[in-house]
Design a protein around this motif. Structure first.
Motif, PDB file in Angstrom:
ATOM      1  N   VAL A  33      36.862  12.412  32.653  1.00  0.00           N
ATOM      2  CA  VAL A  33      37.331  11.127  33.019  1.00  0.00           C
ATOM      3  C   VAL A  33      35.798  10.201  32.400  1.00  0.00           C
ATOM      4  N   ASP A  34      36.054   9.355  31.643  1.00  0.00           N
ATOM      5  CA  ASP A  34      35.116   8.454  31.293  1.00  0.00           C
ATOM      6  C   ASP A  34      35.375   6.897  31.181  1.00  0.00           C
ATOM      7  N   PRO A  35      35.424   6.324  32.491  1.00  0.00           N
ATOM      8  CA  PRO A  35      36.018   5.151  32.697  1.00  0.00           C
ATOM      9  C   PRO A  35      35.246   4.049  32.117  1.00  0.00           C
ATOM     10  N   ARG A  83      36.677  10.235  20.937  1.00  0.00           N
ATOM     11  CA  ARG A  83      35.570  10.751  20.582  1.00  0.00           C
ATOM     12  C   ARG A  83      35.222  11.999  21.480  1.00  0.00           C
ATOM     13  N   ASP A  84      35.171  12.009  22.702  1.00  0.00           N
ATOM     14  CA  ASP A  84      35.095  13.096  23.715  1.00  0.00           C
ATOM     15  C   ASP A  84      36.073  14.039  23.375  1.00  0.00           C
ATOM     16  N   ALA A  85      37.182  13.848  23.294  1.00  0.00           N
ATOM     17  CA  ALA A  85      38.451  14.716  23.271  1.00  0.00           C
ATOM     18  C   ALA A  85      38.205  15.458  21.838  1.00  0.00           C
ATOM     19  N   VAL A 145      45.099  11.127  27.501  1.00  0.00           N
ATOM     20  CA  VAL A 145      45.839  10.438  28.306  1.00  0.00           C
ATOM     21  C   VAL A 145      45.140   8.864  28.024  1.00  0.00           C
ATOM     22  N   GLU A 146      46.048   7.940  27.537  1.00  0.00           N
ATOM     23  CA  GLU A 146      45.476   6.601  27.426  1.00  0.00           C
ATOM     24  C   GLU A 146      46.649   5.626  27.746  1.00  0.00           C
ATOM     25  N   ARG A 147      46.142   4.560  28.802  1.00  0.00           N
ATOM     26  CA  ARG A 147      47.130   3.595  29.113  1.00  0.00           C
ATOM     27  C   ARG A 147      47.322   2.391  28.431  1.00  0.00           C
ATOM     28  N   ALA A 162      50.093   6.726  28.929  1.00  0.00           N
ATOM     29  CA  ALA A 162      50.490   6.711  30.238  1.00  0.00           C
ATOM     30  C   ALA A 162      49.505   6.301  31.122  1.00  0.00           C
ATOM     31  N   ASN A 163      49.534   5.847  32.343  1.00  0.00           N
ATOM     32  CA  ASN A 163      48.494   5.627  33.235  1.00  0.00           C
ATOM     33  C   ASN A 163      48.240   6.897  33.961  1.00  0.00           C
ATOM     34  N   ALA A 164      46.925   7.373  33.671  1.00  0.00           N
ATOM     35  CA  ALA A 164      46.687   8.933  34.221  1.00  0.00           C
ATOM     36  C   ALA A 164      46.894   8.993  35.588  1.00  0.00           C
ATOM     37  N   ILE A 165      46.477   8.079  36.412  1.00  0.00           N
ATOM     38  CA  ILE A 165      46.603   8.178  37.931  1.00  0.00           C
ATOM     39  C   ILE A 165      48.242   9.001  38.279  1.00  0.00           C
TER      40      ILE A 165
HETATM   41  C1  LIG Z   1      35.194   4.110  28.015  1.00  0.00           C
HETATM   42  S1  LIG Z   1      36.695   4.354  27.289  1.00  0.00           S
HETATM   43  C2  LIG Z   1      36.886   6.057  26.937  1.00  0.00           C
HETATM   44  C3  LIG Z   1      35.994   6.701  25.830  1.00  0.00           C
HETATM   45  C4  LIG Z   1      36.241   7.851  25.348  1.00  0.00           C
HETATM   46  N1  LIG Z   1      35.681   9.004  26.424  1.00  0.00           N
HETATM   47  C5  LIG Z   1      35.928   8.259  23.999  1.00  0.00           C
HETATM   48  O1  LIG Z   1      35.293   9.145  23.634  1.00  0.00           O
HETATM   49  O2  LIG Z   1      36.349   7.301  23.030  1.00  0.00           O
HETATM   50  C6  LIG Z   1      37.659   4.528  28.736  1.00  0.00           C
HETATM   51  C7  LIG Z   1      39.339   4.273  28.514  1.00  0.00           C
HETATM   52  O3  LIG Z   1      40.043   4.780  29.441  1.00  0.00           O
HETATM   53  C8  LIG Z   1      41.264   4.347  29.342  1.00  0.00           C
HETATM   54  N2  LIG Z   1      41.761   4.199  30.810  1.00  0.00           N
HETATM   55  C9  LIG Z   1      41.001   3.967  32.125  1.00  0.00           C
HETATM   56  N3  LIG Z   1      41.867   4.269  33.167  1.00  0.00           N
HETATM   57  C10 LIG Z   1      42.875   5.084  32.679  1.00  0.00           C
HETATM   58  C11 LIG Z   1      43.928   5.417  33.429  1.00  0.00           C
HETATM   59  N4  LIG Z   1      44.104   5.490  34.721  1.00  0.00           N
HETATM   60  N5  LIG Z   1      44.855   6.049  32.510  1.00  0.00           N
HETATM   61  C12 LIG Z   1      44.902   5.961  31.281  1.00  0.00           C
HETATM   62  N6  LIG Z   1      43.874   5.396  30.625  1.00  0.00           N
HETATM   63  C13 LIG Z   1      42.779   5.088  31.298  1.00  0.00           C
HETATM   64  C14 LIG Z   1      40.931   2.865  29.140  1.00  0.00           C
HETATM   65  O4  LIG Z   1      42.079   1.889  28.799  1.00  0.00           O
HETATM   66  C15 LIG Z   1      39.556   3.062  28.018  1.00  0.00           C
HETATM   67  O5  LIG Z   1      40.515   3.015  26.833  1.00  0.00           O
END
Ligand SMILES: C[S@@+](CC[C@H](N)C(=O)[O-])C[C@H]1O[C@@H](n2cnc3c(N)ncnc32)[C@H](O)[C@@H]1O
Length: 259
Positions: free
Chosen positions: A174-176, A104-106, A119-121, A154-157
């Motif tokens: 970043v929105d964890p 949604r933010d993107a 990026v989504e893991r 991928a894992n964004a880290i």
């Molecule tokens: C709160 S949601 C984000 C909502 C998003 N901002 C939106 O507008 O829909 C957090 C997401 O970040 C992902 N995430 C968390 N840490 C990540 C990482 N290191 N790499 C990739 N994805 C990650 C989680 O799997 C989750 O799907």
């Protein structure tokens, strides 16, 4: 392999289901599950489903709230636009959304002209995003916006650490999922399913460090208005909205030599 199965009841879409299962390493099952959570590919979209009253969860860029946001979203004046540094007629920054979720933010940032890498893991969230992007890329109202959005599973880290030179973004967003947000209690029933499947993100401090290494201009962390900042570093500035706060980490302040 993810533990969330993928099911498809539509004979015409079984090939697509097979490709999705392969791409995101999801177990493809021949029968609709009778418990837990599963992904279901229907004739129009992919959704996360469960037994009971919780609604289906899916990513959506064409209809509903996304349509409303596209048409009435408040343009570059809205808080998320200001947080990433979108100003007047200046060219839009290149943003990596390191926690894409349901996009949604993107989508808001891409609607405002930013090129965005999502990026989504989680294989579940990544598959939902992939399906929504495919649908958006063939709809006349959203194809231009979808063309600015690229999905990376991928894992964004780790992924952020691979970026060098021009591939480095202006902004990392970043929105964890924080365990302390109270989001779970407040979340609507359908989003509870998403949170249940994804779980909390417990490695946000490492993500913030990778984001700061990769970004050229700033890192923006989205938090609930009264939430604590990510551990380890003090934000350079904060922007508060009604329910959300954006913590800004200025790269110039952290690495004064960076150009
Ligand atoms: C709160 S949601 C984000 C909502 C998003 N901002 C939106 O507008 O829909 C957090 C997401 O970040 C992902 N995430 C968390 N840490 C990540 C990482 N290191 N790499 C990739 N994805 C990650 C989680 O799997 C989750 O799907």
């Amino acid at each position: 392999m993810s533990t969330t199965p993928l099911f498809c009841a539509e004979p015409a879409r079984r090939d697509t289901a097979r490709r999705l299962a392969e791409r995101f390493d999801l177990p493809l099952v021949g029968k609709r599950p009778t418990e837990g959570f599963w992904l279901e590919l229907g004739d129009t979209r992919l959704a996360l489903e469960t037994i009971g009253k919780q609604g289906a969860v899916y990513a959506e860029f064409v209809e509903g709230a996304a349509k409303h946001r596209r048409e009435q979203g408040g343009g570059r004046g809205q808080p998320v636009a200001k947080a990433v540094g979108l100003k007047g007629s200046q060219s839009a920054p290149y943003v990596v959304d390191a926690t894409a979720g349901l996009g949604r933010d993107a989508f808001v940032l891409a609607t405002l002209g930013c090129r965005v890498t999502l990026v989504e893991r989680s294989p579940v969230a990544a598959a939902l995003l992939f399906d929504a992007l495919e649908r958006a890329s063939v709809h006349p109202d959203t194809m231009d916006i979808a063309a600015r959005m690229t999905l990376v599973h991928a894992n964004a880290i780790d992924w952020l650490q691979t970026l060098t030179g021009d591939a480095r973004p202006d902004v990392v967003f970043v929105d964890p999922m924080f365990p302390d947000t109270g989001k779970s209690a407040a979340a609507k029933k359908d989003m509870q399913a998403f949170q249940h499947v994804i779980g909390d993100d417990l490695d946000t401090a490492a993500l913030l460090e990778s984001a700061i290494e990769a970004a050229r201009g700033r890192v923006v962390v989205k938090r609930p208005r009264l939430g604590t900042p990510i551990e380890g570093r003090k934000p350079s500035a904060c922007m508060e909205g009604k329910s959300t706060r954006f913590d800004l980490y200025s790269i110039k302040a952290i690495r004064p030599d960076e150009r």
